[in-house]
Motif scaffolding. Structure first.
Motif, PDB file in Angstrom:
ATOM      1  N   LEU A  11     -10.112   4.504  -1.741  1.00 29.61           N
ATOM      2  CA  LEU A  11      -9.708   5.346  -2.871  1.00 29.61           C
ATOM      3  C   LEU A  11      -8.188   5.435  -2.967  1.00 29.61           C
ATOM      4  CD1 LEU A  11     -10.865   7.462  -5.041  1.00 29.61           C
ATOM      5  CD2 LEU A  11     -10.220   9.173  -3.346  1.00 29.61           C
ATOM      6  N   ALA A  12      -7.535   5.627  -1.818  1.00 26.21           N
ATOM      7  CA  ALA A  12      -6.075   5.722  -1.802  1.00 26.21           C
ATOM      8  C   ALA A  12      -5.435   4.433  -2.295  1.00 26.21           C
ATOM      9  CB  ALA A  12      -5.593   6.051  -0.396  1.00 26.21           C
ATOM     10  N   ILE A  13      -6.005   3.295  -1.911  1.00 22.65           N
ATOM     11  CA  ILE A  13      -5.444   2.008  -2.321  1.00 22.65           C
ATOM     12  C   ILE A  13      -5.674   1.759  -3.804  1.00 22.65           C
ATOM     13  CG2 ILE A  13      -5.629  -0.505  -2.034  1.00 22.65           C
ATOM     14  CD1 ILE A  13      -6.317   0.066   0.927  1.00 22.65           C
ATOM     15  N   ARG A  14      -6.908   1.993  -4.267  1.00 24.28           N
ATOM     16  CA  ARG A  14      -7.252   1.695  -5.659  1.00 24.28           C
ATOM     17  C   ARG A  14      -6.477   2.550  -6.646  1.00 24.28           C
ATOM     18  NH1 ARG A  14     -12.071   3.054  -7.198  1.00 24.28           N
ATOM     19  NH2 ARG A  14     -12.851   3.970  -5.246  1.00 24.28           N
ATOM     20  N   TYR A  15      -6.417   3.864  -6.384  1.00 22.51           N
ATOM     21  CA  TYR A  15      -5.775   4.760  -7.338  1.00 22.51           C
ATOM     22  C   TYR A  15      -4.309   5.023  -7.006  1.00 22.51           C
ATOM     23  CZ  TYR A  15     -10.387   5.701  -9.249  1.00 22.51           C
ATOM     24  OH  TYR A  15     -11.609   5.567  -9.850  1.00 22.51           O
ATOM     25  N   GLY A  16      -3.994   5.111  -5.722  1.00 25.01           N
ATOM     26  CA  GLY A  16      -2.617   5.400  -5.354  1.00 25.01           C
ATOM     27  C   GLY A  16      -1.694   4.214  -5.464  1.00 25.01           C
ATOM     28  N   TYR A  17      -2.200   3.026  -5.066  1.00 26.14           N
ATOM     29  CA  TYR A  17      -1.351   1.832  -5.055  1.00 26.14           C
ATOM     30  C   TYR A  17      -1.444   1.047  -6.365  1.00 26.14           C
ATOM     31  CZ  TYR A  17       0.641  -2.620  -3.560  1.00 26.14           C
ATOM     32  OH  TYR A  17       1.403  -3.760  -3.466  1.00 26.14           O
ATOM     33  N   TYR A  18      -2.664   0.728  -6.782  1.00 23.69           N
ATOM     34  CA  TYR A  18      -2.838  -0.124  -7.963  1.00 23.69           C
ATOM     35  C   TYR A  18      -2.615   0.630  -9.278  1.00 23.69           C
ATOM     36  CZ  TYR A  18      -4.769  -3.643  -4.831  1.00 23.69           C
ATOM     37  OH  TYR A  18      -4.939  -4.568  -3.831  1.00 23.69           O
ATOM     38  N   ARG A  19      -2.936   1.920  -9.321  1.00 26.14           N
ATOM     39  CA  ARG A  19      -2.811   2.675 -10.568  1.00 26.14           C
ATOM     40  C   ARG A  19      -1.658   3.680 -10.532  1.00 26.14           C
ATOM     41  NH1 ARG A  19      -9.029   3.888 -12.583  1.00 26.14           N
ATOM     42  NH2 ARG A  19      -9.919   1.886 -11.955  1.00 26.14           N
ATOM     43  N   TYR A  20      -0.925   3.702  -9.442  1.00 21.90           N
ATOM     44  CA  TYR A  20       0.259   4.557  -9.312  1.00 21.90           C
ATOM     45  C   TYR A  20      -0.065   6.045  -9.484  1.00 21.90           C
ATOM     46  CZ  TYR A  20       2.520   0.035  -9.901  1.00 21.90           C
ATOM     47  OH  TYR A  20       2.878  -1.272  -9.769  1.00 21.90           O
ATOM     48  N   GLU A  21      -1.250   6.459  -9.044  1.00 18.34           N
ATOM     49  CA  GLU A  21      -1.612   7.873  -9.088  1.00 18.34           C
ATOM     50  C   GLU A  21      -1.256   8.489  -7.734  1.00 18.34           C
ATOM     51  OE1 GLU A  21      -5.619   8.558 -10.299  1.00 18.34           O
ATOM     52  OE2 GLU A  21      -5.422   7.417 -12.158  1.00 18.34           O
ATOM     53  N   THR A  22      -0.034   8.913  -7.631  1.00 14.34           N
ATOM     54  CA  THR A  22       0.472   9.444  -6.371  1.00 14.34           C
ATOM     55  C   THR A  22      -0.329  10.649  -5.903  1.00 14.34           C
ATOM     56  OG1 THR A  22       2.693   8.705  -7.001  1.00 14.34           O
ATOM     57  CG2 THR A  22       2.528  10.288  -5.191  1.00 14.34           C
ATOM     58  N   GLU A  23      -0.747  11.486  -6.871  1.00 16.79           N
ATOM     59  CA  GLU A  23      -1.504  12.687  -6.513  1.00 16.79           C
ATOM     60  C   GLU A  23      -2.802  12.336  -5.786  1.00 16.79           C
ATOM     61  OE1 GLU A  23      -0.533  11.843  -9.483  1.00 16.79           O
ATOM     62  OE2 GLU A  23       0.786  13.376 -10.349  1.00 16.79           O
ATOM     63  N   THR A  24      -3.507  11.338  -6.304  1.00 18.70           N
ATOM     64  CA  THR A  24      -4.773  10.935  -5.693  1.00 18.70           C
ATOM     65  C   THR A  24      -4.542  10.356  -4.304  1.00 18.70           C
ATOM     66  OG1 THR A  24      -5.647  10.437  -7.902  1.00 18.70           O
ATOM     67  CG2 THR A  24      -6.860   9.553  -6.013  1.00 18.70           C
ATOM     68  N   MET A  25      -3.482   9.564  -4.173  1.00 17.08           N
ATOM     69  CA  MET A  25      -3.181   8.978  -2.870  1.00 17.08           C
ATOM     70  C   MET A  25      -2.834  10.054  -1.848  1.00 17.08           C
ATOM     71  SD  MET A  25      -0.489   5.959  -1.847  1.00 17.08           S
ATOM     72  CE  MET A  25       0.961   6.905  -2.333  1.00 17.08           C
ATOM     73  N   VAL A  26      -2.064  11.067  -2.264  1.00 17.95           N
ATOM     74  CA  VAL A  26      -1.698  12.150  -1.355  1.00 17.95           C
ATOM     75  C   VAL A  26      -2.933  12.907  -0.900  1.00 17.95           C
ATOM     76  CG1 VAL A  26      -0.515  14.380  -1.191  1.00 17.95           C
ATOM     77  CG2 VAL A  26       0.656  12.422  -2.232  1.00 17.95           C
ATOM     78  N   VAL A  27      -3.828  13.211  -1.827  1.00 15.29           N
ATOM     79  CA  VAL A  27      -5.053  13.929  -1.482  1.00 15.29           C
ATOM     80  C   VAL A  27      -5.909  13.096  -0.537  1.00 15.29           C
ATOM     81  CG1 VAL A  27      -7.244  14.805  -2.391  1.00 15.29           C
ATOM     82  CG2 VAL A  27      -5.099  15.344  -3.554  1.00 15.29           C
ATOM     83  N   ALA A  28      -6.020  11.797  -0.807  1.00 15.90           N
ATOM     84  CA  ALA A  28      -6.807  10.917   0.062  1.00 15.90           C
ATOM     85  C   ALA A  28      -6.223  10.873   1.462  1.00 15.90           C
ATOM     86  CB  ALA A  28      -6.868   9.513  -0.536  1.00 15.90           C
TER      87      ALA A  28
END
Length: 224
Positions: free
Chosen positions: A179-196
């Motif tokens: 989840l962190a890779i898909r949304y945080g890295y590929y889609r630049y959703e920092t919030e999702t990556m932080v939560v993950a």
């Protein structure tokens, strides 16, 4: 931080947590169930063990080292045909459990072997002098004395393979790391990556705390 994004991603976050629990909840118990007797066998049949068989021990030890040395990412891809044979698919959470388990069994077996080796030979010699059989020595002496260390090894293995599960996205396995890779890295959703990442840290912390408490509780050398 955009709470709207997190609210929209809440179903994916919940699903990712369930997928991580599924991967670890199957792979680690299987690794303990199969890795413990393998670790006992490695210790028992070593040249200085209870029932030394140097040649067969050398062969099994070499296989254990070979499987254990495989980087998980390479193993994940290399055994896709075997994974498909076992679970009927090469993608998804079930497909990740197979290489996770295969990688975890020799990993945990080596830890068990070390746990028993570190006990020394005093208890074994004393048990032999009292006429205990080999299985009585293993079951009633060694495994009892090594229990806190084995629980610690289960904790170490669980924490290590939580991080390995982050690579599951390569075969669509899901999980918090994916989840962190898909949304945080590929889609630049920092919030999702932080939560993950926070969820991963919390999960590891809970496992480590629980394992440490359990090991301390079972250690008869530690006073209540």
């Amino acid at each position: 931080m955009s709470f709207e994004i997190l609210r929209d991603r809440l179903p994916e976050i919940n699903q990712a947590m369930l997928e991580t629990f599924a991967m670890i909840g199957v792979a680690i118990p299987l690794a303990v169930l199969l890795g413990t007797p393998l670790g006992i066998w490695l210790w028992s049949h070593a040249p200085a063990g209870l029932n030394p068989t140097p040649r067969s021990h050398a062969v099994v030890s070499a296989v254990v080292n070979m499987v254990r040395s495989f980087p998980f990412l390479i193993l994940l891809i290399a055994i896709i045909p075997f994974t498909r044979l076992i679970v009927g698919t090469s993608v998804g959470t079930a497909a990740v459990i197979v290489p996770l388990t295969i990688n975890a069994i020799p990993y945990f077996a080596r830890l068990v072997e070390q746990n028993i080796t570190q006990l020394g030979t005093g208890a074994v010699e004393a048990s032999r002098a009292m006429g205990a059989t080999r299985w009585q020595i293993i079951g009633n002496v060694l495994l009892v004395d090594a229990r806190p260390a084995i629980i610690g090894s289960i904790t170490i293995t669980t924490v290590s393979f939580i991080s390995y599960s982050a690579m599951s996205g390569l075969v669509g396995g899901g999980g918090i790391g994916d989840l962190a890779i898909r949304y945080g890295y590929y889609r630049y959703e920092t919030e999702t990556m932080v939560v993950a990442c926070v969820l991963m840290v919390i999960l590891v912390t809970v496992v480590q705390y629980g394992g440490t408490r359990a090991a301390r509780w079972t250690d008869k050398r530690v006073s209540a």
